[in-house]
Design a protein around this motif. Structure first.
Motif, PDB file in Angstrom:
ATOM      1  N   VAL A 150       0.765  -1.166   0.012  1.00 40.50           N
ATOM      2  CA  VAL A 150      -0.001  -0.083  -0.186  1.00 40.50           C
ATOM      3  C   VAL A 150       0.897   1.211   0.145  1.00 40.50           C
ATOM      4  CG1 VAL A 150      -1.679   1.343   1.496  1.00 40.50           C
ATOM      5  CG2 VAL A 150      -1.793  -1.102   1.009  1.00 40.50           C
ATOM      6  N   ALA A 184       2.557   1.328  -3.682  1.00 42.34           N
ATOM      7  CA  ALA A 184       1.773   1.327  -4.797  1.00 42.34           C
ATOM      8  C   ALA A 184       0.707   2.630  -4.688  1.00 42.34           C
ATOM      9  CB  ALA A 184       0.930   0.213  -5.072  1.00 42.34           C
ATOM     10  N   TYR A 185       0.160   2.808  -3.493  1.00 47.67           N
ATOM     11  CA  TYR A 185      -0.599   3.858  -3.420  1.00 47.67           C
ATOM     12  C   TYR A 185      -0.078   5.277  -2.770  1.00 47.67           C
ATOM     13  CZ  TYR A 185      -3.997   0.419  -4.830  1.00 47.67           C
ATOM     14  OH  TYR A 185      -4.818  -0.555  -5.642  1.00 47.67           O
ATOM     15  N   GLY A 186       0.890   4.911  -1.811  1.00 47.04           N
ATOM     16  CA  GLY A 186       1.454   6.100  -0.918  1.00 47.04           C
ATOM     17  C   GLY A 186       2.576   6.830  -1.748  1.00 47.04           C
ATOM     18  N   LYS A 240      -4.102  -3.210 -13.757  1.00 45.29           N
ATOM     19  CA  LYS A 240      -4.179  -2.215 -12.819  1.00 45.29           C
ATOM     20  C   LYS A 240      -2.738  -2.379 -12.019  1.00 45.29           C
ATOM     21  CE  LYS A 240      -9.147  -2.471 -12.155  1.00 45.29           C
ATOM     22  NZ  LYS A 240      -9.341  -1.204 -12.670  1.00 45.29           N
ATOM     23  N   ARG A 277      -0.724  -0.429  -9.784  1.00 43.98           N
ATOM     24  CA  ARG A 277      -0.817  -0.310  -8.476  1.00 43.98           C
ATOM     25  C   ARG A 277      -1.318  -1.561  -7.774  1.00 43.98           C
ATOM     26  NH1 ARG A 277      -2.619   5.674  -7.090  1.00 43.98           N
ATOM     27  NH2 ARG A 277      -4.324   5.086  -8.366  1.00 43.98           N
ATOM     28  N   ARG A 278      -2.495  -2.052  -7.893  1.00 46.26           N
ATOM     29  CA  ARG A 278      -3.366  -3.171  -6.920  1.00 46.26           C
ATOM     30  C   ARG A 278      -2.197  -4.317  -7.338  1.00 46.26           C
ATOM     31  NH1 ARG A 278      -9.017  -4.959  -8.554  1.00 46.26           N
ATOM     32  NH2 ARG A 278      -8.200  -5.780 -10.412  1.00 46.26           N
ATOM     33  N   MET A 286       0.617  -4.120  -5.251  1.00 44.43           N
ATOM     34  CA  MET A 286       0.088  -4.447  -3.790  1.00 44.43           C
ATOM     35  C   MET A 286       0.304  -5.884  -3.622  1.00 44.43           C
ATOM     36  SD  MET A 286      -3.120  -3.253  -1.886  1.00 44.43           S
ATOM     37  CE  MET A 286      -4.237  -4.299  -2.757  1.00 44.43           C
TER      38      MET A 286
END
Length: 348
Positions: A143, A146-148, A237, A239-240, A243
């Motif tokens: 997380v 990929a998302y931060g 996808k 980023r997912r 993760m």
């Protein structure tokens, strides 16, 4: 203007970019040993040479069945960590925290509360806690990265420090002995004369090979590692998926923690110290590209066996750990240089 979906070109173990260019140069004919098969054959030969050296220098002490089982058991824990690391590096990432996560999982799954619950219900509680701790730590890494937007090196370095510190706090820097006898009876047993943890390593390796080479998830991993932007345009996808890759690394750290508990019968914050470096080394020597886009589970397994056998040969001949570290360092540098050479050839 509608967005056109592109198929990313990545170098896999079955059809690498280098191999395709070699075919073009040779008019459709290529040497099969110049590609993935050649790398595997080279690793097998290196392992056989180490075995011959071990037999010549240590004789029956090296060739005994007990010593073979010792090598396999030592390789098992690092091997499972390396399988998870293969997915992360193939996907273009890096995970420096798996050793610390392993240590945290061994501590958390051997606390008084966990073992009391296991004694009251079933030893599977210990396994479940270890797997949960490992997977959650891996997903936290995923997380953040990929998302931060945190760089993988820094995110996993922070997890390395944090997980080790949390393990020390939980255990109060003490060793926690496993008291649930059914757990020990299960995981310290032999099946067909082979320790259970070696069978676990084999099963994880087979599962990893199937996932990477025979599933859509594996193809997406290669695509993400080879060209993330092209993978995104192809509908992946990214980023997912990234993760999930770190989640797999955390899960394998949890499995390795269970195996470590079986080997040592104790949870400790020092368990898994520097294992992340050994896992990365085995993955790189096995032929997985550090830059991502190409991964090989078979190569990783051979890389783990090479390093473990090398350590055993040195131990049998009473060679210092310092000399072992120097030789391993030379092997790692040689593997990286070879990767760079092949990468430069693929661009020409």
């Amino acid at each position: 203007m509608s967005e056109q979906k592109l198929t990313p070109v990545v170098a896999t173990d079955e059809t690498s970019e280098v191999a395709r260019k070699e075919v073009a140069r040779s008019g459709g004919r290529t040497n099969p040993l110049s590609g993935p098969l050649g790398r595997t054959v080279g690793l097998v030969l290196a392992l056989l040479i180490l075995c011959v050296v071990g037999y010549v220098t240590a004789g029956e002490r090296f060739a005994s069945v007990n010593n073979l089982m010792t090598i396999l058991q030592l390789a098992a824990v690092i091997g499972v960590l390396s399988i998870g690391m293969t997915f992360v590096i193939t996907g273009g990432g890096i995970d420096l925290s798996v050793g610390s996560v392993l240590g945290l999982a061994t501590v958390w799954s051997t606390t008084l509360a966990t073992q009391t619950m296991a004694e009251d219900t079933h030893w599977i509680v210990i396994v479940g806690v270890a797997l949960a701790v490992g997977t959650v730590c891996g997903l936290i890494n995923g997380v953040l990265i990929a998302y931060g937007g945190v760089v993988a090196f820094m995110a996993t370095l922070a997890m390395l420090v944090g997980a080790r510190g949390l393990a020390e706090m939980i255990a109060n820097r003490r060793t926690q002995v496993v008291t649930v006898q059914p757990f020990l009876d299960t995981f310290r047993a032999d099946v067909l004369g082979i320790p259970v943890i070696v069978w676990m390593f084999a099963l994880v390796s087979v599962a990893g090979w199937v996932l990477l080479n025979r599933t859509t998830f594996g193809r997406r991993t290669l695509a993400v590692g080879g060209n993330p932007e092209a993978a995104r345009l192809a509908g992946i996808k990214v980023r997912r998926h990234s993760m999930y890759l770190y989640g797999i690394a955390g899960l394998t750290a949890g499995i390795a923690a269970v195996m470590m508990l079986a080997r040592t019968t104790a949870g400790s914050s020092t368990n898994g110290s520097l294992y992340e470096l050994e896992a990365i080394a085995a993955v790189v020597v096995g032929g997985t590209l550090l830059a991502g886009g190409r991964g090989t589970i078979v190569g990783t397994v051979l890389g783990v066996l090479i390093f473990t056998t090398l350590t055993n040969v040195f131990t049998q001949n009473n060679i210092s750990s310092s000399a072992q570290a120097v030789v391993k360092g030379v092997i790692i540098v040689a593997a990286v240089l070879l990767q760079q050479r092949f990468a430069s050839r693929s661009r020409t």
